[in-house]
Motif scaffolding. Structure first.
Motif, PDB file in Angstrom:
ATOM      1  N   ALA A   1       8.600  -7.852  -8.997  1.00  0.00           N
ATOM      2  CA  ALA A   1       7.492  -8.760  -8.663  1.00  0.00           C
ATOM      3  C   ALA A   1       6.685  -8.302  -7.459  1.00  0.00           C
ATOM      4  N   GLN A   2       6.845  -7.040  -7.057  1.00  0.00           N
ATOM      5  CA  GLN A   2       6.084  -6.490  -5.937  1.00  0.00           C
ATOM      6  C   GLN A   2       5.234  -5.325  -6.437  1.00  0.00           C
ATOM      7  N   PRO A   3       3.968  -5.251  -6.021  1.00  0.00           N
ATOM      8  CA  PRO A   3       3.188  -4.056  -6.366  1.00  0.00           C
ATOM      9  C   PRO A   3       3.764  -2.847  -5.643  1.00  0.00           C
ATOM     10  N   PRO A   4       3.569  -1.648  -6.172  1.00  0.00           N
ATOM     11  CA  PRO A   4       4.099  -0.463  -5.490  1.00  0.00           C
ATOM     12  C   PRO A   4       3.433  -0.261  -4.133  1.00  0.00           C
ATOM     13  N   ILE A   5       4.178   0.332  -3.216  1.00  0.00           N
ATOM     14  CA  ILE A   5       3.605   0.740  -1.937  1.00  0.00           C
ATOM     15  C   ILE A   5       2.795   2.005  -2.182  1.00  0.00           C
ATOM     16  N   GLU A   6       1.553   2.017  -1.731  1.00  0.00           N
ATOM     17  CA  GLU A   6       0.674   3.169  -1.918  1.00  0.00           C
ATOM     18  C   GLU A   6       0.335   3.776  -0.560  1.00  0.00           C
ATOM     19  N   VAL A   7       0.633   5.060  -0.409  1.00  0.00           N
ATOM     20  CA  VAL A   7       0.426   5.772   0.852  1.00  0.00           C
ATOM     21  C   VAL A   7      -0.632   6.854   0.643  1.00  0.00           C
TER      22      VAL A   7
ATOM     23  N   PRO B   1      -2.501   8.716   7.740  1.00  0.00           N
ATOM     24  CA  PRO B   1      -2.820   7.758   8.809  1.00  0.00           C
ATOM     25  C   PRO B   1      -1.845   6.591   8.899  1.00  0.00           C
ATOM     26  N   VAL B   2      -1.393   6.093   7.738  1.00  0.00           N
ATOM     27  CA  VAL B   2      -0.480   4.943   7.724  1.00  0.00           C
ATOM     28  C   VAL B   2       0.677   5.273   6.786  1.00  0.00           C
ATOM     29  N   ALA B   3       1.791   5.689   7.362  1.00  0.00           N
ATOM     30  CA  ALA B   3       2.953   6.055   6.551  1.00  0.00           C
ATOM     31  C   ALA B   3       3.664   4.835   5.990  1.00  0.00           C
ATOM     32  N   ASN B   4       3.475   3.674   6.621  1.00  0.00           N
ATOM     33  CA  ASN B   4       4.149   2.451   6.174  1.00  0.00           C
ATOM     34  C   ASN B   4       3.119   1.342   5.971  1.00  0.00           C
TER      35      ASN B   4
ATOM     36  N   LEU C   1      11.412   1.761   9.343  1.00  0.00           N
ATOM     37  CA  LEU C   1      11.318   3.006   8.578  1.00  0.00           C
ATOM     38  C   LEU C   1      11.868   4.188   9.363  1.00  0.00           C
ATOM     39  N   ASN C   2      11.681   4.179  10.683  1.00  0.00           N
ATOM     40  CA  ASN C   2      12.137   5.301  11.500  1.00  0.00           C
ATOM     41  C   ASN C   2      13.608   5.179  11.890  1.00  0.00           C
ATOM     42  N   ARG C   3      14.377   4.509  11.058  1.00  0.00           N
ATOM     43  CA  ARG C   3      15.829   4.476  11.214  1.00  0.00           C
ATOM     44  C   ARG C   3      16.535   4.860   9.916  1.00  0.00           C
TER      45      ARG C   3
ATOM     46  N   SER D   1      12.575   0.639   2.187  1.00  0.00           N
ATOM     47  CA  SER D   1      12.264   1.563   3.283  1.00  0.00           C
ATOM     48  C   SER D   1      12.922   2.920   3.066  1.00  0.00           C
ATOM     49  N   GLU D   2      14.134   2.932   2.537  1.00  0.00           N
ATOM     50  CA  GLU D   2      14.802   4.203   2.251  1.00  0.00           C
ATOM     51  C   GLU D   2      14.064   4.982   1.171  1.00  0.00           C
ATOM     52  N   ARG D   3      13.559   4.289   0.157  1.00  0.00           N
ATOM     53  CA  ARG D   3      12.796   4.973  -0.895  1.00  0.00           C
ATOM     54  C   ARG D   3      11.472   5.502  -0.347  1.00  0.00           C
ATOM     55  N   LEU D   4      10.851   4.741   0.549  1.00  0.00           N
ATOM     56  CA  LEU D   4       9.610   5.203   1.171  1.00  0.00           C
ATOM     57  C   LEU D   4       9.873   6.455   2.007  1.00  0.00           C
ATOM     58  N   ALA D   5      10.937   6.442   2.809  1.00  0.00           N
ATOM     59  CA  ALA D   5      11.286   7.614   3.611  1.00  0.00           C
ATOM     60  C   ALA D   5      11.579   8.816   2.718  1.00  0.00           C
ATOM     61  N   HIS D   6      12.283   8.590   1.623  1.00  0.00           N
ATOM     62  CA  HIS D   6      12.606   9.678   0.690  1.00  0.00           C
ATOM     63  C   HIS D   6      11.339  10.272   0.085  1.00  0.00           C
ATOM     64  N   THR D   7      10.410   9.425  -0.326  1.00  0.00           N
ATOM     65  CA  THR D   7       9.165   9.907  -0.931  1.00  0.00           C
ATOM     66  C   THR D   7       8.352  10.716   0.071  1.00  0.00           C
ATOM     67  N   LEU D   8       8.209  10.210   1.283  1.00  0.00           N
ATOM     68  CA  LEU D   8       7.476  10.946   2.314  1.00  0.00           C
ATOM     69  C   LEU D   8       8.129  12.303   2.583  1.00  0.00           C
ATOM     70  N   THR D   9       9.458  12.298   2.667  1.00  0.00           N
ATOM     71  CA  THR D   9      10.185  13.534   2.971  1.00  0.00           C
ATOM     72  C   THR D   9      10.032  14.559   1.861  1.00  0.00           C
ATOM     73  N   GLU D  10      10.278  14.150   0.632  1.00  0.00           N
ATOM     74  CA  GLU D  10      10.321  15.103  -0.475  1.00  0.00           C
ATOM     75  C   GLU D  10       8.935  15.543  -0.928  1.00  0.00           C
ATOM     76  N   ALA D  11       7.960  14.645  -0.885  1.00  0.00           N
ATOM     77  CA  ALA D  11       6.623  14.991  -1.370  1.00  0.00           C
ATOM     78  C   ALA D  11       5.825  15.779  -0.347  1.00  0.00           C
ATOM     79  N   VAL D  12       6.072  15.531   0.950  1.00  0.00           N
ATOM     80  CA  VAL D  12       5.223  16.135   1.979  1.00  0.00           C
ATOM     81  C   VAL D  12       6.037  16.785   3.098  1.00  0.00           C
ATOM     82  N   LEU D  13       6.826  16.009   3.813  1.00  0.00           N
ATOM     83  CA  LEU D  13       7.286  16.405   5.140  1.00  0.00           C
ATOM     84  C   LEU D  13       8.179  17.635   5.151  1.00  0.00           C
TER      85      LEU D  13
END
Length: 322
Positions: free
Chosen positions: A25-31, A82-85, A103-105, A116-128
């Motif tokens: 019931a939540q829209p996806p987070i878009e970064v 500009p906005v990681a979260n 997110l930074n934990r 938050s863990e999925r967001l961190a994983h996506t940022l890490t694997e796709a970019v960082l």
């Protein structure tokens, strides 16, 4: 998850959007991710703001960088987030609004973890994890006021030395040695993946100051020059030397009103009183003293404080070899 293919991108501006499942019931987070592909693919610098949604100077600096930097003036690629979260940004708060997690934990994240863990994983694997250097732009958040400083990975490894060298080139007067064994933070988590990270702290108290934004843009320009992405810059003599410190936080021993005795950048001695905490009757509940000699590098800007919250951040000198 497919990383960005820098070799195939043409010189110019590109934009992609990372999408993270936010749950039922939540829209996806878009970064949104801005890619400024220069005359060659590398070195590749990632500039990341908004890991915490209430740190506005870094967010605004990253927005301006993405809009104003000309790709064809770069020898390398600049990736700007500009906005990681976006969840914490939309709520104007530090943690991700959906799960109330910082997110930074939770870096490097988990593909099957919480939001938050999925967001961190996506940022890490796709970019960082594919970057040559990461520069994250933080601030004091809604209630903390901080001196300007830059953290680097304090490790006697190739990644640690690269992080320290980039920090030394960035033009901050105060450098903070960050312990490599700390879990969950982006800086050491990416360091363990072999990617050097530097993390800035500028501003705070939930405010946006254009002078702070300009300062961040100057420091980013210094880092790009260090990497050879833009021509070398002439730096003022006053900015050519940095002191290296460690952070030592002083926590509240009681709940009440924090009455400060010291100011930002003030030198303090071990045992010196920093503040008292008073209750509704004005009675002193606790006295906070400096555990070491150092300099006041930050303090809680909101006078009401709970037991265990950070009241002060002290810079404690670190002896380092040449």
């Amino acid at each position: 998850m497919t990383p960005i293919d820098l070799e195939r991108l043409k010189t110019g501006r590109h934009r992609i959007v990372l999408r993270v499942d936010a749950g039922p019931a939540q829209p996806p987070i878009e970064v949104p991710v801005h890619i400024l592909r220069g005359r060659k693919p590398r070195p590749c610098l990632a500039v990341v703001g908004g890991v915490h949604g209430d740190e506005y100077d870094g967010i605004r600096a990253a927005q301006r960088l993405a809009a104003e930097q000309m790709p064809d003036a770069l020898d390398g690629t600049l990736i700007v987030i500009p906005v990681a979260n976006p969840s914490s940004f939309a709520a104007g708060q530090r943690p991700t609004a959906i799960d109330n997690v910082d997110l930074n934990r939770v870096f490097p994240g988990k593909v099957d973890g919480g939001v938050s863990e999925r967001l961190a994983h996506t940022l890490t694997e796709a970019v960082l994890r594919h970057m040559d250097l990461i520069f994250t732009l933080h601030g004091g958040g809604a209630v903390t006021r901080l001196a300007w400083y830059l953290e680097f990975l304090d490790a006697d490894t190739d990644t640690g030395r690269r992080s320290h060298a980039a920090a030394a080139a960035a033009g901050f007067a105060n450098l903070i040695a960050f312990a490599p064994e700390t879990e969950g933070y982006l800086l050491p988590a990416l360091g363990r993946l072999g990617v050097p990270v530097i993390e800035g702290e500028v501003g705070g108290r939930g405010e946006l100051h254009l002078g702070n934004v300009d300062y961040y843009l100057e420091r980013i320009a210094d880092v790009m020059a260090y990497l050879g992405m833009v021509p070398k810059r002439v730096r003022a003599a006053a900015m050519s030397f940095s002191k290296v410190w460690q952070n030592s936080d002083v926590m509240a021993a009681a709940a009440g009103v924090l009455q400060r005795d010291v100011e930002l950048h003030q030198a303090v001695s071990k045992g010196q009183r920093l503040a008292v905490i008073v209750d509704v009757e004005g009675r002193e509940l606790a006295e906070l003293v400096a555990p070491f000699d150092g300099v006041v590098g930050g303090y809680r800007g909101h006078s009401w404080i709970q037991t265990g919250q950070m009241a002060f951040r002290l810079f404690v000198p670190v002896a380092r070899g040449s």
